[in-house]
Structures are given as C-alpha cells and as structure tokens.
Design a protein around this motif. Structure first.
Motif, PDB file in Angstrom:
ATOM      1  N   CYS A  36       0.840  -1.260   0.046  1.00 37.62           N
ATOM      2  CA  CYS A  36      -0.005  -0.002   0.259  1.00 37.62           C
ATOM      3  C   CYS A  36       0.885   1.419  -0.119  1.00 37.62           C
ATOM      4  O   CYS A  36       1.526   1.520   0.929  1.00 37.62           O
ATOM      5  CB  CYS A  36      -0.877  -0.177   1.239  1.00 37.62           C
ATOM      6  SG  CYS A  36      -1.927   1.664   1.334  1.00 37.62           S
ATOM      7  N   THR A  78      -9.045  -0.182   8.061  1.00 33.47           N
ATOM      8  CA  THR A  78      -8.064  -0.483   9.091  1.00 33.47           C
ATOM      9  C   THR A  78      -8.593  -1.984   9.750  1.00 33.47           C
ATOM     10  O   THR A  78      -7.913  -2.764   9.978  1.00 33.47           O
ATOM     11  CB  THR A  78      -8.083   0.598  10.275  1.00 33.47           C
ATOM     12  OG1 THR A  78      -7.729   1.605   9.576  1.00 33.47           O
ATOM     13  CG2 THR A  78      -7.194   0.107  11.608  1.00 33.47           C
ATOM     14  N   PHE A 121      -6.590  -9.266   1.886  1.00 37.29           N
ATOM     15  CA  PHE A 121      -6.900  -7.847   1.339  1.00 37.29           C
ATOM     16  C   PHE A 121      -5.826  -7.754   0.159  1.00 37.29           C
ATOM     17  O   PHE A 121      -6.532  -7.345  -0.726  1.00 37.29           O
ATOM     18  CB  PHE A 121      -6.425  -7.104   2.576  1.00 37.29           C
ATOM     19  CG  PHE A 121      -6.800  -5.611   2.483  1.00 37.29           C
ATOM     20  CD1 PHE A 121      -6.623  -4.919   1.225  1.00 37.29           C
ATOM     21  CD2 PHE A 121      -7.136  -5.017   3.706  1.00 37.29           C
ATOM     22  CE1 PHE A 121      -7.158  -3.596   1.322  1.00 37.29           C
ATOM     23  CE2 PHE A 121      -7.772  -3.853   3.652  1.00 37.29           C
ATOM     24  CZ  PHE A 121      -7.610  -2.912   2.434  1.00 37.29           C
ATOM     25  N   GLU A 122      -4.808  -7.878   0.211  1.00 37.75           N
ATOM     26  CA  GLU A 122      -4.053  -8.075  -1.132  1.00 37.75           C
ATOM     27  C   GLU A 122      -4.447  -8.942  -2.100  1.00 37.75           C
ATOM     28  O   GLU A 122      -4.678  -9.815  -1.818  1.00 37.75           O
ATOM     29  CB  GLU A 122      -2.374  -8.311  -0.590  1.00 37.75           C
ATOM     30  CG  GLU A 122      -1.349  -7.805  -1.901  1.00 37.75           C
ATOM     31  CD  GLU A 122      -1.360  -9.015  -2.721  1.00 37.75           C
ATOM     32  OE1 GLU A 122      -1.193  -8.404  -3.948  1.00 37.75           O
ATOM     33  OE2 GLU A 122      -1.574 -10.233  -2.965  1.00 37.75           O
ATOM     34  N   GLY A 123      -4.346  -8.492  -3.500  1.00 42.62           N
ATOM     35  CA  GLY A 123      -4.950  -9.659  -4.594  1.00 42.62           C
ATOM     36  C   GLY A 123      -4.138  -9.235  -5.819  1.00 42.62           C
ATOM     37  O   GLY A 123      -3.270  -8.273  -5.830  1.00 42.62           O
ATOM     38  N   LEU A 127      -2.139  -1.870  -9.483  1.00 38.51           N
ATOM     39  CA  LEU A 127      -1.776  -0.836 -10.317  1.00 38.51           C
ATOM     40  C   LEU A 127      -0.295  -1.173 -10.600  1.00 38.51           C
ATOM     41  O   LEU A 127       0.249  -0.947 -11.712  1.00 38.51           O
ATOM     42  CB  LEU A 127      -2.215   0.281 -10.233  1.00 38.51           C
ATOM     43  CG  LEU A 127      -3.627   0.729  -9.856  1.00 38.51           C
ATOM     44  CD1 LEU A 127      -4.068   2.101  -9.516  1.00 38.51           C
ATOM     45  CD2 LEU A 127      -4.440   0.424 -11.134  1.00 38.51           C
ATOM     46  N   THR A 128       0.534  -1.094  -9.351  1.00 38.95           N
ATOM     47  CA  THR A 128       1.745  -0.843  -9.573  1.00 38.95           C
ATOM     48  C   THR A 128       2.502  -2.205  -9.088  1.00 38.95           C
ATOM     49  O   THR A 128       3.758  -2.242  -8.581  1.00 38.95           O
ATOM     50  CB  THR A 128       2.409   0.293  -9.075  1.00 38.95           C
ATOM     51  OG1 THR A 128       2.191   0.363  -7.576  1.00 38.95           O
ATOM     52  CG2 THR A 128       1.919   1.575  -9.474  1.00 38.95           C
ATOM     53  N   ARG A 189     -11.197  -8.590  -2.762  1.00 35.80           N
ATOM     54  CA  ARG A 189     -10.240  -8.303  -3.860  1.00 35.80           C
ATOM     55  C   ARG A 189     -10.811  -7.444  -4.814  1.00 35.80           C
ATOM     56  O   ARG A 189     -10.580  -6.423  -5.515  1.00 35.80           O
ATOM     57  CB  ARG A 189      -9.298  -9.178  -4.532  1.00 35.80           C
ATOM     58  CG  ARG A 189      -8.358  -8.600  -5.504  1.00 35.80           C
ATOM     59  CD  ARG A 189      -7.639  -7.486  -5.085  1.00 35.80           C
ATOM     60  NE  ARG A 189      -6.752  -6.697  -6.140  1.00 35.80           N
ATOM     61  CZ  ARG A 189      -6.427  -5.423  -5.952  1.00 35.80           C
ATOM     62  NH1 ARG A 189      -6.845  -4.762  -5.178  1.00 35.80           N
ATOM     63  NH2 ARG A 189      -5.651  -4.942  -6.753  1.00 35.80           N
ATOM     64  N   GLU A 196      -9.036   1.420  -5.026  1.00 37.70           N
ATOM     65  CA  GLU A 196      -7.412   1.797  -5.119  1.00 37.70           C
ATOM     66  C   GLU A 196      -7.108   2.574  -6.286  1.00 37.70           C
ATOM     67  O   GLU A 196      -6.102   3.095  -6.422  1.00 37.70           O
ATOM     68  CB  GLU A 196      -6.735   0.666  -5.292  1.00 37.70           C
ATOM     69  CG  GLU A 196      -6.566  -0.207  -3.798  1.00 37.70           C
ATOM     70  CD  GLU A 196      -6.165  -1.659  -3.957  1.00 37.70           C
ATOM     71  OE1 GLU A 196      -6.047  -2.408  -3.251  1.00 37.70           O
ATOM     72  OE2 GLU A 196      -5.583  -1.977  -5.297  1.00 37.70           O
TER      73      GLU A 196
END
Ligand code: HEM
Length: 330
Positions: A36, A78, A121-123, A127-128, A189, A196
C-alpha cells in the motif's frame, strides 16, 4: 482490551503534512513496507511507526491526519486489514510481511502475516504491484508503473485522472486473465481493486489544487519513493472512494477468476461479494475468519468479537446490515 477506534479529526481541512515534524527518512534495516503506497508513505514520514508495525488506533489516526482519509473509510479499511492479517492478541498489524514484532501468531491456520498475505486484502491486478503468481505481490514494479505512465499519457494528457483509472483498471484485469493462470478477482479483492484506482486522485493530489488529476512525478513520489512531494498539503476535505462509480462504469465487470488454472478462462463467480449487496463483504469476511479461527478462546476470542464489532459499527451498521456473531457475544 483493544480500545475503541478513535473518532474523526477535529480540523478536516487541508494543511501542510510534509512538515518539519514528519520528515521523510530512508528505510533502516528491518523497517517493513508493503503493497500500500498510502501506508508506506505514512510510515516513511513517521505518521505511522517507521518500522511499519502499527495498532488499529495508530492506523486510523495516521490515515486521517496525513491524508484526510474520511473517518468511516479509515475505520472500515483498518479493521478489514487488521482482522484478516493482524495479530489480534497483541493488537499489532504489519503493513508488509510477517514479522516477530507483532508477537507470536495464534495457532495455524491463523497467520497474523501482515498486509502482504495474498488473497486476503492483497490481491491480483494491482496498479503498480505484480500478481503473487509472478513471485512478488508487494514491491513497487517499474514495468507496471511504466504502464500507468503510458496510460496517463494516452488517456489523461500526461496526468493520472478518472479516465485513466477506468482504462487502467480494465487493462490490468485483461493482463491477468491472459498471463496469470491463478488469477482471482472476487470478494475482498473485487471491491478493493476499484477503490485503489481512485485513491491516487482523491488523496495523492495536493489539497490546494482544484483539478482532480495527479502529475506523474507526484505519482512516482508516492508509489515508488513512499514520500510526500515537497510542500505537500493533504486533501481539502475528508475523502476516500469518490469517483469509483465512474471507474466501474467505464468497463462494467463481474467478480470471478481464471478457472482450472487456465489462462484466458475467466469465469464469473455469482457467489462473490460485490457492490450490489453492501452486506456481502461482511458475510464473506466473517466466513473467512471462522476458517482462520475455528475455535478461539480467551483473549483471542474476546478480541475477535471486539474488532468485528468495531468494523461492523463503522462499515455495515449504517447500511442496515444485520450484526452477526460467529464467535458469540461478550
Ligand atoms: C493498495 C491496505 C489505506 C492507497 C493497498 C493494498 C493493501 C492496502 C493490502 C494492496 C492491494 C493490492 O493491490 O493487492 C490498506 C489499508 C489501509 C489503506 C489496510 C488502511 C488502514 C490507504 C490510504 C491510501 C491508500 C489511506 C491513500 C492515501 C492505496 C493505493 C493502492 C493501495 C493507491 C494501490 C496500489 C497499487 O495497486 O499499485 N492498500 N490501505 N491506501 N492502497 Fe491502501
């Protein structure tokens, strides 16, 4: 006990946040950063602990103070991150990889692994950041940033704006369908992937600027360098996902993934959480937590119940969703 989440800011206007009390500093040995760019930047300026390990209270305060992230979104994001990836006994979350700094993890399958844990959470289709399948799901990826630059030049006149966000979001999905046999784009995701794309417009643009477009050198400053641009002022009003409807409308898309480990085999999952049912994320995550914590006891059970209630109160009570008690009540 884990404390109740802090309230909103008392002053919610723009102000200098790249100030003398919050100097950017390079990483020291052992400092943790993750997928993030918002949280990475806050840690590198000392709004969050510089080692990248924080409590929910510190996260909620920092994202409001440093970016003017709105209170509801701050509390919602959070606790989503903390419940899925934090250590609920010690009340600490790593904004990147797993670390002993968050204390001993509860017994497996719980992991307390930090925000880098894939599929929570991450998936995929960031984008980068590259997909987990390609080996690194959290580091800044120059090739992908070059694509963001290219799209900004083609669709945004050299800036990242809502039009660029709509095109880039869609294109990153198509990239993953064509190249990642394990592409998954559903539930948490599916929802976060759209938010995002507009955070850079709503939160990385200087609050004194009226045009909603992000220059590419400022984009690099946040995404790559984890650094506020010189003299950076936070957003002029509390903000989070404004504009997301335009991004979705540019290329409407349904949650799903590449089925059977096969490229170009995207299959829609009708059971996924989505934007049409505001309670679906709540149900999905509580189901995941029951898998992570099949029979919690003592402090762990109490903290699960408390954190779930904090999250529900901010994110789902306003939509009229039923409160659910998978671990009972205190
Ligand atoms: C991406 C967590 C707040 C901006 C992510 C990702 C995670 C995350 C896990 C990776 C998702 C993925 O692409 O797989 C969080 C949590 C937050 C938070 C837990 C609150 C506690 C913020 C804030 C901002 C922000 C306040 C902006 C100021 C972004 C952006 C991305 C991102 C732009 C996309 C990165 C990319 O795809 O290249 N966040 N975030 N986030 N976050 Fe955050």
């Amino acid at each position: 006990d884990p404390p109740s989440p802090p309230g909103p800011l008392s002053f919610t206007g723009t102000k200098l946040v790249n100030d003398r009390d919050h100097p950017w500093r390079p990483l020291r040995n052992g400092d943790i950063r993750g997928p993030c760019p918002g949280l990475n930047t806050l840690a590198s300026h000392g709004y969050l602990p510089r080692d990248g390990v924080a409590t929910p209270t510190q996260l909620i305060n920092a994202i409001q103070e440093g970016f003017n992230f709105d209170h509801t979104a701050a509390v919602s994001a959070t606790y989503l991150g903390h419940l899925l990836n934090g250590n609920l006994v010690t009340d600490l979350l790593s904004i990147g990889g797993k670390t002993s700094k968050t204390g001993p993890p509860p017994p497996p399958p719980a992991h307390a692994g930090g925000l880098n844990v894939h599929g929570t959470f991450e998936g995929d289709a960031g984008l980068t950041r590259a997909d987990e399948f390609f080996g690194d799901n959290h580091s800044f990826n120059q090739t992908l940033f070059d694509k963001l630059v290219d799209f900004s030049n083609r669709f945004g006149g050299g800036f990242y704006n809502l039009t660029v966000a709509g095109e880039l979001r869609y294109s990153r999905i198509q990239d993953s369908i064509a190249t990642n046999p394990q592409f998954s784009f559903k539930n948490v995701r599916f929802l976060t992937a759209y938010g995002e794309t507009v955070f850079p417009i709503n939160l990385f643009v200087d609050g004194r600027q009226t045009e909603r477009k992000l220059s590419l050198d400022h984009a690099a400053s946040f995404f790559r360098d984890m650094r506020f641009p010189p003299d950076f002022h936070r957003a002029a009003q509390p903000s989070s996902a404004e504009g997301v409807a335009e991004v979705i409308a540019a290329h409407p898309w349904l949650p799903g993934g590449n089925e059977d480990g096969q490229l170009n085999n995207y299959v829609v999952d009708p059971n996924s959480a989505d934007f049409t049912d505001p309670c679906s994320l709540h149900r999905f995550v509580l189901g995941s937590l029951q898998e992570l914590y099949p029979s919690p006891t003592g402090v762990l059970r109490r903290n699960l119940i408390k954190n779930i209630n904090f999250w529900y109160t901010a994110a789902f009570a306003p939509a009229g969703c039923p409160e659910l008690f998978p671990f009972g009540q205190l």
